[in-house]
Design an enzyme around this catalytic site. Structure first.
Site, PDB file in Angstrom:
ATOM      1  N   CYS A 197     -31.810  12.414 -16.706  1.00  0.00           N
ATOM      2  CA  CYS A 197     -31.859  12.359 -15.252  1.00  0.00           C
ATOM      3  C   CYS A 197     -30.534  11.749 -14.808  1.00  0.00           C
ATOM      4  O   CYS A 197     -30.309  10.550 -15.010  1.00  0.00           O
ATOM      5  CB  CYS A 197     -33.049  11.486 -14.841  1.00  0.00           C
ATOM      6  SG  CYS A 197     -33.172  11.255 -13.072  1.00  0.00           S
ATOM      7  N   CYS A 241     -37.503   5.343  -1.156  1.00  0.00           N
ATOM      8  CA  CYS A 241     -36.625   5.397  -2.324  1.00  0.00           C
ATOM      9  C   CYS A 241     -35.746   4.159  -2.439  1.00  0.00           C
ATOM     10  O   CYS A 241     -35.054   3.781  -1.491  1.00  0.00           O
ATOM     11  CB  CYS A 241     -35.763   6.657  -2.244  1.00  0.00           C
ATOM     12  SG  CYS A 241     -34.610   6.808  -3.617  1.00  0.00           S
ATOM     13  N   CYS A 285     -26.744   6.043  -2.385  1.00  0.00           N
ATOM     14  CA  CYS A 285     -27.111   7.281  -1.685  1.00  0.00           C
ATOM     15  C   CYS A 285     -27.101   7.032  -0.187  1.00  0.00           C
ATOM     16  O   CYS A 285     -27.603   6.006   0.277  1.00  0.00           O
ATOM     17  CB  CYS A 285     -28.512   7.730  -2.119  1.00  0.00           C
ATOM     18  SG  CYS A 285     -28.982   9.329  -1.401  1.00  0.00           S
ATOM     19  N   CYS A 294     -38.843   7.990 -10.952  1.00  0.00           N
ATOM     20  CA  CYS A 294     -38.281   8.607  -9.750  1.00  0.00           C
ATOM     21  C   CYS A 294     -38.279   7.613  -8.597  1.00  0.00           C
ATOM     22  O   CYS A 294     -39.303   7.006  -8.290  1.00  0.00           O
ATOM     23  CB  CYS A 294     -39.130   9.789  -9.292  1.00  0.00           C
ATOM     24  SG  CYS A 294     -39.278  11.079 -10.492  1.00  0.00           S
ATOM     25  N   GLU A 333     -26.938   4.370 -12.663  1.00  0.00           N
ATOM     26  CA  GLU A 333     -28.028   4.487 -13.631  1.00  0.00           C
ATOM     27  C   GLU A 333     -28.172   5.914 -14.105  1.00  0.00           C
ATOM     28  O   GLU A 333     -27.954   6.858 -13.349  1.00  0.00           O
ATOM     29  CB  GLU A 333     -29.356   4.085 -12.977  1.00  0.00           C
ATOM     30  CG  GLU A 333     -29.438   2.619 -12.682  1.00  0.00           C
ATOM     31  CD  GLU A 333     -30.852   2.140 -12.421  1.00  0.00           C
ATOM     32  OE1 GLU A 333     -31.809   2.890 -12.673  1.00  0.00           O
ATOM     33  OE2 GLU A 333     -30.979   1.000 -11.978  1.00  0.00           O
ATOM     34  N   CYS A 382     -33.848   7.542   2.496  1.00  0.00           N
ATOM     35  CA  CYS A 382     -35.267   7.905   2.566  1.00  0.00           C
ATOM     36  C   CYS A 382     -36.097   6.634   2.399  1.00  0.00           C
ATOM     37  O   CYS A 382     -35.764   5.765   1.585  1.00  0.00           O
ATOM     38  CB  CYS A 382     -35.610   8.922   1.479  1.00  0.00           C
ATOM     39  SG  CYS A 382     -34.648  10.427   1.619  1.00  0.00           S
TER      40      CYS A 382
HETATM   41  N1  SAH Z   1     -31.404  13.106  -3.529  1.00  0.00           N
HETATM   42  C1  SAH Z   1     -32.156  14.014  -4.335  1.00  0.00           C
HETATM   43  C2  SAH Z   1     -32.509  13.435  -5.693  1.00  0.00           C
HETATM   44  C3  SAH Z   1     -33.412  12.240  -5.565  1.00  0.00           C
HETATM   45  S1  SAH Z   1     -34.451  11.670  -6.835  1.00  0.00           S
HETATM   46  C4  SAH Z   1     -33.433  14.400  -3.602  1.00  0.00           C
HETATM   47  O1  SAH Z   1     -33.729  13.790  -2.590  1.00  0.00           O
HETATM   48  O2  SAH Z   1     -34.110  15.320  -4.028  1.00  0.00           O
HETATM   49  C5  SAH Z   1     -35.588  12.861  -7.304  1.00  0.00           C
HETATM   50  C6  SAH Z   1     -36.956  12.826  -6.623  1.00  0.00           C
HETATM   51  O3  SAH Z   1     -37.595  11.536  -6.637  1.00  0.00           O
HETATM   52  C7  SAH Z   1     -36.848  13.243  -5.167  1.00  0.00           C
HETATM   53  O4  SAH Z   1     -37.791  14.208  -4.895  1.00  0.00           O
HETATM   54  C8  SAH Z   1     -37.162  11.945  -4.473  1.00  0.00           C
HETATM   55  O5  SAH Z   1     -37.620  12.146  -3.186  1.00  0.00           O
HETATM   56  C9  SAH Z   1     -38.211  11.350  -5.379  1.00  0.00           C
HETATM   57  N2  SAH Z   1     -38.482   9.920  -5.102  1.00  0.00           N
HETATM   58  C10 SAH Z   1     -37.719   9.038  -4.418  1.00  0.00           C
HETATM   59  N3  SAH Z   1     -38.326   7.839  -4.335  1.00  0.00           N
HETATM   60  C11 SAH Z   1     -39.508   7.956  -4.982  1.00  0.00           C
HETATM   61  C12 SAH Z   1     -40.579   7.051  -5.258  1.00  0.00           C
HETATM   62  N4  SAH Z   1     -40.548   5.784  -4.864  1.00  0.00           N
HETATM   63  N5  SAH Z   1     -41.640   7.535  -5.947  1.00  0.00           N
HETATM   64  C13 SAH Z   1     -41.676   8.818  -6.399  1.00  0.00           C
HETATM   65  N6  SAH Z   1     -40.679   9.700  -6.166  1.00  0.00           N
HETATM   66  C14 SAH Z   1     -39.608   9.289  -5.470  1.00  0.00           C
END
Ligand code: SAH
Length: 347
Positions: free
Chosen positions: A111, A125, A118, A337, A98, A122
């Site tokens: 983005c 996510c 990944c 995000c 995506e 986390c």
């Molecule tokens: N792997 C990278 C990029 C991830 S996406 C990282 O961890 O930074 C970018 C941001 O979106 C990150 O800060 C991630 O933690 C956040 N994110 C992930 N899931 C989310 C959610 N459900 N709601 C809001 N932000 C989220």
């Protein structure tokens, strides 16, 4: 759906610099200036095959008609009422990723994804819930930006590595893509951001590149126990060690670091968390970007209401921290995000 054969061992032309393209055309027995033309057609005119490049001799175009330039296929497009557009792109091995185009008054931000899936898992996510397949190659990252640029018919001004994947686990391809965005698409380094959850040693490697990009670090918690609960990899990387690498980054590059903080209502947004963050980040040249949690199916976290978010922001300001709130975009198309999972929404 059957997978297509895997990519050829020679990297595709997309992602190569003008000098490299000039070298390549010469190897093909063509004059060097055709490399400049190729560069223009690849990066400005969006050519998907050599055959389309009408300034090239007919016979040469026919000979190389099937040559793979490195473009992915548009698999699905979903536009959100707020103008955000989510693209599902099919790679040459059949995998889907995506990318999201986010327009604002003066900007067009992309983005981009750096991996298929990944491995960080986390808890909040959606990408992490789907597991990990592989790193993206440079051309697969560059293609995402060209796709958005072509669709919007507007130059991309900003790039954030905040799509699927952990960019610091694919640093080489990410750095090559940044070089291409900068040199070949004319996007300033200061308009690019790498977001990372933190991988031991990798922020130091990035710092050594002396780039003018922004580093955003997904902190998300004000203490180690809470961070481990949300981010499994935090177990092997204490907050203190992460912050030390970030401090070195500021020292080496002179650029301040952004700390991303996902706000999970009643879990990490209390006055005690603001106080802990104040302790952790006191005197650090940094900025906190609050991201209200965007709901995903698998977990029960809560998005904070406006009052809670305001109160938390105020508490952080009282700790003398610089803080902003990320505006949510694309929520109704699962393009916000943390919601990227390469799926097509029922229409
Ligand atoms: N792997 C990278 C990029 C991830 S996406 C990282 O961890 O930074 C970018 C941001 O979106 C990150 O800060 C991630 O933690 C956040 N994110 C992930 N899931 C989310 C959610 N459900 N709601 C809001 N932000 C989220």
């Amino acid at each position: 759906m059957p997978s297509l054969p895997s990519a050829p061992s020679q990297p595709p032309l997309l992602g190569r610099s003008q000098a490299e393209l000039m070298h390549w055309v010469e190897q093909q027995g063509q004059p060097a200036y055709r490399g400049r033309q190729l560069h223009q057609w690849l990066y400005q005119k969006g050519a998907r095959s050599l055959e389309e490049i009408t300034v090239f001799p007919k016979q040469w175009r026919a000979e190389l008609a099937t040559l793979n330039l490195g473009r992915s296929e548009l698999y699905h497009r979903a536009a959100s009422p707020d103008g955000t557009v989510k693209f599902l792109l099919k790679l040459q091995d059949g995998q889907i990723i995506e990318t999201v185009g986010i327009p604002t008054e003066k900007r067009l931000t992309v983005c981009v994804s750096s991996q298929v899936g990944c491995p960080m898992a986390c808890d909040f996510c959606a990408t992490g819930k789907g597991g990990f397949s592989r790193n993206l190659a440079t051309h697969e990252i560059v293609d995402q930006v060209l796709t958005v640029q072509e669709d919007f018919q507007q130059r991309v001004s900003h790039i954030v590595f905040m799509g699927m994947g952990e960019p610091l686990l694919n640093l080489e391809a990410v750095l090559a893509a940044i070089g291409c965005f900068n040199q070949d698409l004319g996007i300033g380094q200061r308009s690019m951001t790498i977001s990372t959850v933190g991988i031991p040693g990798q922020i130091r490697r990035l710092a050594a590149q002396q780039l003018q990009i922004t580093l955003a670090v997904s902190l998300h918690a004000s203490n180690q126990a809470l961070r481990e609960r949300l981010i499994p990899s935090a177990r092997h990387y204490p907050i203190a060690a992460l912050l030390e690498e970030c401090r070195d980054y500021v020292g080496q590059t002179g650029r301040r670091v952004t700390f991303e903080y996902i706000v999970l209502s009643e879990l990490n947004d209390g006055p005690e968390h603001a106080a802990e963050l104040g302790q952790l980040l006191r005197g650090f040249q940094s900025h906190i970007n609050l991201i209200p949690y965007n709901p995903i199916q698998e977990v029960e976290f809560k998005r904070p209401n406006r009052q809670r978010l305001q109160a938390f922001m105020q508490a952080l300001k009282e700790q003398h921290l610089a803080v902003s709130v990320r505006q949510t975009r694309g929520l109704d198309r699962d393009a916000a995000c943390g919601q990227l999972r390469a799926s097509v929404l029922p229409q």
